[in-house]
Design a protein around this motif. Structure first.
Motif, PDB file in Angstrom:
ATOM      1  N   LYS A   6     -22.352  24.450 -34.664  1.00 58.46           N
ATOM      2  CA  LYS A   6     -21.048  24.397 -35.319  1.00 58.46           C
ATOM      3  C   LYS A   6     -21.183  24.775 -36.788  1.00 58.46           C
ATOM      4  O   LYS A   6     -22.191  24.470 -37.423  1.00 58.46           O
ATOM      5  N   ASP A  19     -21.258  23.970 -43.922  1.00 56.11           N
ATOM      6  CA  ASP A  19     -22.413  23.298 -43.344  1.00 56.11           C
ATOM      7  C   ASP A  19     -22.533  23.671 -41.879  1.00 56.11           C
ATOM      8  O   ASP A  19     -21.560  24.068 -41.239  1.00 56.11           O
ATOM      9  N   THR A  21     -24.233  22.501 -38.071  1.00 58.72           N
ATOM     10  CA  THR A  21     -24.713  21.390 -37.251  1.00 58.72           C
ATOM     11  C   THR A  21     -25.065  21.936 -35.872  1.00 58.72           C
ATOM     12  O   THR A  21     -24.340  22.769 -35.333  1.00 58.72           O
ATOM     13  N   THR A  22     -26.173  21.481 -35.330  1.00 59.33           N
ATOM     14  CA  THR A  22     -26.564  21.906 -33.986  1.00 59.33           C
ATOM     15  C   THR A  22     -26.437  20.750 -33.011  1.00 59.33           C
ATOM     16  O   THR A  22     -26.475  19.575 -33.389  1.00 59.33           O
ATOM     17  N   GLN A  23     -26.300  21.123 -31.768  1.00 61.19           N
ATOM     18  CA  GLN A  23     -26.141  20.161 -30.678  1.00 61.19           C
ATOM     19  C   GLN A  23     -27.276  19.132 -30.666  1.00 61.19           C
ATOM     20  O   GLN A  23     -27.042  17.955 -30.458  1.00 61.19           O
ATOM     21  N   SER A  24     -28.497  19.576 -30.927  1.00 62.05           N
ATOM     22  CA  SER A  24     -29.650  18.676 -30.889  1.00 62.05           C
ATOM     23  C   SER A  24     -29.698  17.735 -32.091  1.00 62.05           C
ATOM     24  O   SER A  24     -30.399  16.737 -32.058  1.00 62.05           O
ATOM     25  N   GLY A  25     -28.972  18.087 -33.160  1.00 61.27           N
ATOM     26  CA  GLY A  25     -29.013  17.284 -34.374  1.00 61.27           C
ATOM     27  C   GLY A  25     -30.092  17.718 -35.351  1.00 61.27           C
ATOM     28  O   GLY A  25     -30.215  17.143 -36.430  1.00 61.27           O
ATOM     29  N   LEU A  27     -30.146  20.397 -37.077  1.00 63.44           N
ATOM     30  CA  LEU A  27     -29.319  20.694 -38.243  1.00 63.44           C
ATOM     31  C   LEU A  27     -28.141  19.735 -38.181  1.00 63.44           C
ATOM     32  O   LEU A  27     -27.448  19.668 -37.163  1.00 63.44           O
ATOM     33  N   ASP A  28     -27.948  18.973 -39.230  1.00 60.01           N
ATOM     34  CA  ASP A  28     -26.864  17.995 -39.265  1.00 60.01           C
ATOM     35  C   ASP A  28     -26.144  18.133 -40.595  1.00 60.01           C
ATOM     36  O   ASP A  28     -26.577  17.581 -41.603  1.00 60.01           O
ATOM     37  N   HIS A  29     -25.112  18.943 -40.589  1.00 65.32           N
ATOM     38  CA  HIS A  29     -24.358  19.250 -41.796  1.00 65.32           C
ATOM     39  C   HIS A  29     -25.261  19.875 -42.863  1.00 65.32           C
ATOM     40  O   HIS A  29     -25.174  19.544 -44.043  1.00 65.32           O
ATOM     41  N   SER A  30     -26.137  20.791 -42.427  1.00 65.28           N
ATOM     42  CA  SER A  30     -27.030  21.497 -43.342  1.00 65.28           C
ATOM     43  C   SER A  30     -26.218  22.486 -44.175  1.00 65.28           C
ATOM     44  O   SER A  30     -25.483  23.306 -43.622  1.00 65.28           O
TER      45      SER A  30
END
Length: 140
Positions: A6, A19, A21-25, A27-30
């Motif tokens: 996302k 930012d 974000t990836t499904q796995s987390g 990347l989390d609002h990188s």
């Protein structure tokens, strides 16, 4: 299999921020934005992520090629350098240059080159990219 990522963005292209974000987390609002893409600000950018994906995909494809051929690598280290170029008033990812250093006991250079080329051509990310792909492979 479907994997998701996302992106969220606010503001203009040059001054805005976003930012990822990836499904796995992983990347989390990188953060990403103009400065992370075209300058050296902290954060990530699409080209860096494509480079990591290509390096990872190719390396795993090679590991499977080696396994099928009866070899177990001690190490496979790959860097992908993705080029973003200005083309016709826009931008294009024009190249992904893979550089591999491998340690594979019992494997000769000719077979190594054959298996590495096969992995380069057939990893799913290579197939996705509409770009020149090069491979420099060193067996140590």
């Amino acid at each position: 299999m479907i994997r998701k990522g996302k992106a969220h963005w606010t503001g203009t292209g040059r001054d805005g921020t976003g930012d990822l974000t990836t499904q796995s987390g992983v990347l989390d609002h990188s953060p990403y934005g103009f400065k992370t893409r075209f300058e050296d600000a902290p954060g990530t950018n699409p080209e860096e992520l494509i480079a990591a994906a290509h390096a990872g995909c190719f390396t795993m494809a090679l590991a499977f090629q080696l396994q099928r051929a009866g070899f177990t690598p001690t190490s496979l280290d790959t860097e992908a350098a993705v080029s973003l170029d200005s083309v016709d008033g826009g931008f294009k990812i024009s190249k992904s240059a893979l550089t591999l250093t491998a340690s594979v006991p019992g494997l000769d250079k000719a077979k190594f080159d054959e298996l590495a080329k096969e992995a380069e051509l057939n990893c799913p990310v290579s197939k996705l990219l509409n770009a020149e792909i090069t491979l420099t492979a060193t067996l140590v």
